[in-house]
Motif scaffolding. Sequence first.
Motif, short mmCIF file in Angstrom:
data_model
loop_
_atom_site.label_atom_id
_atom_site.label_comp_id
_atom_site.label_asym_id
_atom_site.label_seq_id
_atom_site.Cartn_x
_atom_site.Cartn_y
_atom_site.Cartn_z
N LYS A 288 10.42 10.69 -8.36
CA LYS A 288 9.12 10.35 -7.14
C LYS A 288 7.83 10.46 -7.88
CE LYS A 288 7.04 10.85 -2.79
NZ LYS A 288 7.39 10.09 -2.10
N ALA A 289 7.95 12.03 -9.15
CA ALA A 289 6.32 11.99 -9.75
C ALA A 289 6.38 10.32 -10.37
CB ALA A 289 6.90 12.29 -10.92
N CYS A 290 7.22 9.77 -10.89
CA CYS A 290 7.14 8.28 -12.20
C CYS A 290 6.66 7.18 -10.63
CB CYS A 290 8.32 7.80 -12.91
SG CYS A 290 8.88 9.15 -14.20
N SER A 291 7.27 7.16 -9.52
CA SER A 291 7.18 6.40 -8.31
C SER A 291 5.27 6.60 -8.36
CB SER A 291 7.88 6.20 -7.47
OG SER A 291 7.41 7.16 -6.45
N ILE A 292 5.31 7.37 -8.17
CA ILE A 292 3.34 7.93 -7.86
C ILE A 292 2.71 7.14 -8.85
CG2 ILE A 292 2.04 10.02 -7.24
CD1 ILE A 292 3.12 11.20 -5.66
N LEU A 293 2.97 7.80 -10.04
CA LEU A 293 2.05 7.91 -11.37
C LEU A 293 2.31 5.80 -11.49
CD1 LEU A 293 1.12 8.66 -14.58
CD2 LEU A 293 2.78 8.25 -15.00
N PHE A 294 3.18 5.01 -11.20
CA PHE A 294 2.90 4.55 -11.49
C PHE A 294 2.59 3.10 -10.35
CE2 PHE A 294 6.60 4.75 -14.79
CZ PHE A 294 5.82 4.57 -16.42
N ASN A 295 2.07 3.53 -9.15
CA ASN A 295 1.61 3.46 -8.20
C ASN A 295 0.41 3.08 -8.09
OD1 ASN A 295 1.78 2.10 -5.84
ND2 ASN A 295 1.83 4.38 -4.45
N THR A 296 -0.43 2.70 -9.96
CA THR A 296 -1.60 2.75 -9.76
C THR A 296 -2.47 1.65 -10.59
OG1 THR A 296 -3.58 3.59 -10.64
CG2 THR A 296 -1.59 4.53 -11.49
N GLU A 297 -3.56 1.36 -10.61
CA GLU A 297 -3.49 -0.54 -11.51
C GLU A 297 -3.83 0.15 -12.86
OE1 GLU A 297 -2.35 -3.15 -10.46
OE2 GLU A 297 -1.08 -2.63 -8.82
#
Lengths: 262, 494
Positions: free
Chosen positions: B258-267
């Motif tokens: 979940k943490a990674c999905s939030i982290l990578f959900n940025t440009e």
Amino acid sequence: MTSVQHPLASLICGDIDNTHSESNIVFNRLSNTISKFSRKLLSLELIDEDDRELAPFYARNIIEGACSALLGRYDFFRLFSVYKVQSSSNYDITKRSNIALQWTGDILAASKAKEDMWNPENKLSDYDRALLGNHVGELLWKPGYLTLMDFLSNHSMTKTAWVENLEMRDERQFFEMSKTEAGKLFSAFSKGVHYEFLINADSIYDATTVQDYVIRMVQLLAELGLVSHCSGILVNNLSKEEAIYYFQETEELIKRWRLRTD
Amino acid sequence: MASENGLVNLILASEDFTAEEFVRYHRFMGYEENIIKKLMAHGPVLLKGGRGTGKSALLREADRRLNENSGSSNALGIYLSLRHLPLLRTRGKQYENELLRILIDKISKVSIEKFSFIFEATPEVYEVHKELARLSEYIGKRIVLFFDDAAHIGREAALEEFFDVFRTLSSSNVSCKAAIYPGVTRFGNRFDIYNDANVVEISRREDQEDFDEFFYSIMQTRFPNELQERTFSKELNVREVASFFGQAVVGNVRSYVKACSILFNTEKTIGFPTLSEAMLELSSDYYWPMIEEVRLKIGIYEALIEPSQELATTIYQICGAKSATSCIIHRNLVNKMDKALEILEYTGFIARREVSRGMKSGGRGTRFVLNLCNLLEVISGSRLTKDLFDQWSNRDGEDIQFSQTSSVFSNIKWPEIPEDKMLSILELPIEKLKKSSVFPYGITDNKLEILKEQGYITVGKLAEASDDELLNIDGIGDKTVERFKSVLGQAIWM
């Protein structure tokens, strides 16, 4: 000592000095037995059926030798009596010895301890000297375990998986788990060397299971060995640093063996 | 597993993966390998770990390996998920019958398909025991039964029966392995936790040898495209980030994904500000809501949610004031607040480390590490700087100690715990399962309307419906039923 000792043997038997006392003879013999069978055990290829069949035999020798040595480090009278009887001119190896060490009685308690272990009304026979009996648990294992935990938390060191595993328990869990684990493993190895076992032994003593039993046994003995040097009431104590060194060396050997036998 | 919109990493529970996807998306290092070996070997094992620690993945992998080369294997693995609503609703003999019925169905299916062996037993534990021995002799293999989702916090009324079955079925040719949650303490009169099973506890600690590599490999496996597309600031590299996030979520795999999905959900380029934002988002949108979500699922302990929240707030505020990442709580306090601490462990706020640490003020206590996301939220400035990153990565600093006489928790009111209580989630309206950020594969408005028209107005009603009943409804097909099951699984189970 006659040869370089296996780290597990050093951990279990402790610091044996070079004098030729009878106590050193006994501990050196046990140390040699543990070393020899540990080397043999950890050179087995479990994929090989012949090797696999030898594993319970070697393992049983190690667990018996190690538990005898630990017992002798706080109850030398018991161990020494066996040595003296075996050294006697009347000793006959074809006859059952009345004084021989017994798994149930010397290592595991022969009967359940009373709830109130130290009640003055208890009879002398209620006080059990077995290595993993509740009385020795109270006197040796639990205090030793707490001393070890204090030492570990006050010293910075690399924490291996086995050290972390120890830290995840409290003193009661450590003792209770060691007691039952020793009983289970001794039983498993004993069945592995008795060929009256009529059910399908090949599937029960397959490579995965034998590997698991061997690792569990070495880990259990290494833990008991490590804690034994922290209780302050056993002979041949190593310094805590030395004990941790042998403990982690044993863990490393097991890790390599696991990789080789996977 | 559904793969719509390419949101593969939003599927957080291993139960949701198909067999092929499971292999593709799971990695195991030395630490996990040791556990898998114990699960494959003969002998009873209880696999203990909080939500998202990877219990199901380890059970599934052990089962997969036992059956991978079934010709040469000495053992037959049978994996069984106990995510069955009737098991939650029954007690005593009725529970035992239900459990055995599910088990018999599963074994029958496997034994017929693989060995043309007809497994015949009535739902009586000794009958099943005997029939398992017959099957084992017939196929010349030992049998390993994997019970997933066997025991939950707050769902303990039927556990005595479960452990009775577990104990009775374990024999010289049958091993039972069951996934249980920390805090399960009711094993019944006949089950001896030390004698009747080996307890293997999952605890991924930051100082473990494979810790960094493990979390980096998860990032690579689950986010390969994102890793290629994103750039990292020159002060950070991807491995450091993977390791730091692994620590930040106290080694919990599901929280990490979940943490990674939030982290990578940025440009943006990933630097300390991006890490800060992701961690704060995780704290506010994942951890705190999770306690609320768990409230609906923990039955008798529902009343402990507020005290648990207060406990978390107190611990985090005191530790946050000194940027301390761990605390030691005196044994007597741990005993008094055990269930609340278990809820916090369960939801990933804290993770137990040393169980018996000496304390400065005397006595002994348990050391817990805190998740760094919630910690960041309460430290001054709520900003992750390079210094803080280094300090936390090295776990520098002293533990905060809560002594026996500590009064910081004295305002928390501890409620009475009822003997029994059904899960609240089952009584909630079906709208609870609507597609949302909590349930990315939730039920669409259109399907919700159809279900309501047919009288499925609560989560419990839908969970009770059989596949056939649902397939008889116009507009509901196989895929939709699978989707219902998936969302119900997420909603009801942990």
